[in-house]
Design a protein around this motif. Structure first.
Motif, PDB file in Angstrom:
ATOM      1  N   MET A   1      15.317   0.030  27.479  1.00  0.00           N
ATOM      2  CA  MET A   1      14.071  -0.378  26.834  1.00  0.00           C
ATOM      3  C   MET A   1      13.398  -1.509  27.611  1.00  0.00           C
ATOM      4  O   MET A   1      12.236  -1.449  27.948  1.00  0.00           O
ATOM      5  N   ASN A   2      14.174  -2.557  27.891  1.00  0.00           N
ATOM      6  CA  ASN A   2      13.584  -3.657  28.648  1.00  0.00           C
ATOM      7  C   ASN A   2      13.679  -3.366  30.129  1.00  0.00           C
ATOM      8  O   ASN A   2      14.746  -3.403  30.718  1.00  0.00           O
ATOM      9  N   LYS A   3      12.587  -3.070  30.716  1.00  0.00           N
ATOM     10  CA  LYS A   3      12.639  -2.758  32.134  1.00  0.00           C
ATOM     11  C   LYS A   3      11.427  -3.350  32.851  1.00  0.00           C
ATOM     12  O   LYS A   3      10.351  -3.504  32.279  1.00  0.00           O
ATOM     13  N   ALA A   4      11.635  -3.684  34.082  1.00  0.00           N
ATOM     14  CA  ALA A   4      10.545  -4.235  34.887  1.00  0.00           C
ATOM     15  C   ALA A   4      10.032  -3.160  35.816  1.00  0.00           C
ATOM     16  O   ALA A   4      10.810  -2.507  36.503  1.00  0.00           O
ATOM     17  N   ILE A   5       8.732  -2.950  35.806  1.00  0.00           N
ATOM     18  CA  ILE A   5       8.143  -1.957  36.694  1.00  0.00           C
ATOM     19  C   ILE A   5       7.296  -2.691  37.720  1.00  0.00           C
ATOM     20  O   ILE A   5       6.362  -3.407  37.357  1.00  0.00           O
ATOM     21  N   GLU A   6       7.619  -2.559  38.949  1.00  0.00           N
ATOM     22  CA  GLU A   6       6.831  -3.223  39.974  1.00  0.00           C
ATOM     23  C   GLU A   6       5.672  -2.332  40.378  1.00  0.00           C
ATOM     24  O   GLU A   6       5.862  -1.176  40.741  1.00  0.00           O
ATOM     25  N   THR A   7       4.454  -2.882  40.283  1.00  0.00           N
ATOM     26  CA  THR A   7       3.286  -2.077  40.634  1.00  0.00           C
ATOM     27  C   THR A   7       2.934  -2.213  42.116  1.00  0.00           C
ATOM     28  O   THR A   7       2.308  -1.362  42.687  1.00  0.00           O
TER      29      THR A   7
ATOM     30  N   ARG B  26       1.389  -7.288  31.859  1.00  0.00           N
ATOM     31  CA  ARG B  26       1.044  -7.140  33.284  1.00  0.00           C
ATOM     32  C   ARG B  26       0.763  -8.538  33.817  1.00  0.00           C
ATOM     33  O   ARG B  26      -0.259  -9.144  33.486  1.00  0.00           O
ATOM     34  N   GLN B  41       2.778  -7.304  38.228  1.00  0.00           N
ATOM     35  CA  GLN B  41       4.069  -6.735  37.865  1.00  0.00           C
ATOM     36  C   GLN B  41       4.074  -6.455  36.362  1.00  0.00           C
ATOM     37  O   GLN B  41       3.645  -7.290  35.561  1.00  0.00           O
ATOM     38  N   ASP B  42       4.556  -5.268  35.992  1.00  0.00           N
ATOM     39  CA  ASP B  42       4.588  -4.884  34.578  1.00  0.00           C
ATOM     40  C   ASP B  42       5.968  -5.137  33.982  1.00  0.00           C
ATOM     41  O   ASP B  42       6.981  -4.821  34.597  1.00  0.00           O
ATOM     42  N   PHE B  43       6.003  -5.718  32.792  1.00  0.00           N
ATOM     43  CA  PHE B  43       7.249  -5.884  32.051  1.00  0.00           C
ATOM     44  C   PHE B  43       7.052  -5.264  30.675  1.00  0.00           C
ATOM     45  O   PHE B  43       6.123  -5.646  29.948  1.00  0.00           O
ATOM     46  N   GLU B  44       7.928  -4.326  30.329  1.00  0.00           N
ATOM     47  CA  GLU B  44       7.828  -3.717  29.010  1.00  0.00           C
ATOM     48  C   GLU B  44       8.894  -4.352  28.128  1.00  0.00           C
ATOM     49  O   GLU B  44      10.082  -4.314  28.464  1.00  0.00           O
ATOM     50  N   ARG B  46      10.359  -5.401  23.912  1.00  0.00           N
ATOM     51  CA  ARG B  46      10.299  -5.201  22.463  1.00  0.00           C
ATOM     52  C   ARG B  46      10.144  -6.588  21.842  1.00  0.00           C
ATOM     53  O   ARG B  46      10.955  -7.478  22.092  1.00  0.00           O
ATOM     54  N   GLN B  59      10.834 -14.520  26.808  1.00  0.00           N
ATOM     55  CA  GLN B  59      11.746 -13.370  26.764  1.00  0.00           C
ATOM     56  C   GLN B  59      11.867 -12.730  28.147  1.00  0.00           C
ATOM     57  O   GLN B  59      12.959 -12.372  28.587  1.00  0.00           O
ATOM     58  N   LEU B  64      14.719 -10.837  31.567  1.00  0.00           N
ATOM     59  CA  LEU B  64      14.389  -9.815  32.555  1.00  0.00           C
ATOM     60  C   LEU B  64      14.298 -10.355  33.973  1.00  0.00           C
ATOM     61  O   LEU B  64      14.871  -9.792  34.903  1.00  0.00           O
TER      62      LEU B  64
END
Lengths: 155, 260
Positions: A1-7, B26, B41-44, B46, B59, B64
């Protein structure tokens, strides 16, 4: 669920703690040496002049446009004879002279503030302003010359 | 954290994280020790939508990516450390609730929340900017009581009406949200900026202060109040609700009435 996506990929490995990348400085930052007080009211008078000339110009320009373009046949009536007839009266000479000076100084001062706001390098703003002042002085002098030396009998 | 909460949702008991929503942050990242270019950089995550953006940043930093860098001190809207550009508007991360800035559909944010450093100041790392030019402008307007003559033996008294005159501008916390939202400041950092003018206003209109003329002379100059274009960005940005543009206009008015 917690994940970092590098753009974007920061894949430049040449920089490190000993060789940090150059930071991008905003233009003309304020430093301890910045305040150079001129102790003049130049900007104050400029600001007040813009308000006053603006109000006067609304009256002068709208009346001018009405006479030239709308009333009594509109633009088709404007000819050499029409201009010569109007400038025979000192009232319209003064009207056009005041309108010319106010419009040029109002517009020139407005452009000066825009150059001050948007030209980043000191040399750029200096030369842009020199160009502006030259154009303003030239137009004002030429217009004044024409109003005062206008000859209705020119062939 | 992710794995145990996920398993819980499959049980019969009401889930402990039912109130949480999934939101993407973002964030504008910059690290001069790694690359010359800033990147998004995107962080998803909860998170409870009633939490603040600052809690989300915590958080992300704590769970992360520990390298995420930002300023915060009191975390309760008083110290003015965590001004940043959130969804394109300057705000304090500690006063902005996530539910107020994100559209939610089935517990998922419809758009990412963008977080950037404030504009017009040098970015040092991630969301941290160099505040020196900002505080230089603040120092230049002499934000301290200036009086003449001997020091009184008791406190300097003031009527309630005299105090009310500059009450609005005493609320400033120097977060730089106003100055870094000003388009004149973006293109020319020599402009004093709204924050410095607000703090000059606080003393110019203080009946106990006698340095008003000195401050007005400083603000009468090329980089002073006359560069204000009444864009109102500063008033919109102020997290303390100060009527910044009004304060600048009052300084202009004071200059005009004193000079004519």
């Amino acid at each position: 669920m917690n994940k970092a996506i590098e753009t974007t990929d920061p894949a430049d490995a040449t920089y490190g703690p000993d060789h940090p990348a150059p930071v991008i400085e905003p233009p003309r930052a304020r430093t301890g040496r910045s305040p150079r007080t001129s102790r003049t009211n130049y900007e104050l008078y400029g600001w007040v002049f813009m308000r006053m000339s603006g109000i006067l110009l609304v009256v002068l320009v709208i009346t001018h446009l009405l006479i030239q373009l709308v009333l009594d046949g509109g633009v088709s009536k404007v000819s050499f004879a029409f201009v010569a007839g109007r400038w025979a009266s000192p009232f319209w000479q003064a009207w056009d002279l005041i309108m010319l000076w106010l419009a040029m100084l109002h517009g020139g001062n407005g452009l000066r503030t825009i150059i001050n706001d948007y030209a980043e390098r000191d040399t750029t703003r200096f030369w842009l302003k020199m160009l502006l002042y030259t154009a303003t002085v030239f137009t004002v002098l030429l217009g004044t010359l024409v109003i005062f030396t206008f000859d209705p009998n020119i062939s | 954290m992710a794995t145990p909460t996920l398993e819980k949702t499959s049980g019969t008991a009401p889930s402990a994280d039912e109130h949480l929503v999934t939101v993407t942050f973002r964030i504008r990242r910059f690290n001069p020790e790694e690359a010359a270019e800033a990147f998004w950089q995107d962080f998803e995550i909860r998170i409870d939508p009633k939490e603040r953006v600052l809690d989300a940043l915590h958080q992300i930093k704590w769970e992360l990516d520990g390298t995420l860098t930002f300023r915060r001190s009191c975390a309760h809207g008083i110290c003015g450390s965590d001004a940043m550009r959130i969804n394109g508007k300057n705000r304090l991360a500690c006063k902005t609730l996530i539910k107020d800035i994100v559209g939610l559909k089935n517990g998922v944010g419809t758009k990412p929340i963008s977080v950037e450093p404030i504009k017009g100041l040098t970015v040092l790392k991630d969301l941290v900017v160099d505040m020196d030019p900002f505080f230089q402008a603040y120092r230049d307007v002499m934000p301290f009581l200036i009086t003449k003559g001997n020091e009184p033996t008791r406190e300097r008294l003031q009527s309630a009406a005299d105090r009310e005159r500059f009450d609005d501008t005493t609320k400033c916390i120097l977060c730089a949200a106003c100055t870094s939202s000003c388009p004149v400041f973006w293109s020319d950092g020599q402009y004093f900026g709204p924050a410095a003018i607000v703090n000059a206003h606080r003393f110019i209109f203080d009946s106990r202060d006698e340095g008003a003329e000195q401050r007005l002379e400083i603000l009468n100059d090329r980089d002073g109040v006359w560069r204000c274009r009444t864009v109102f960005n500063c008033t919109d940005a102020c997290p303390r609700g100060i009527e910044v543009t009004k304060a600048i206009q009052e300084v202009k008015q004071a200059l005009i009435t004193r000079r004519f």
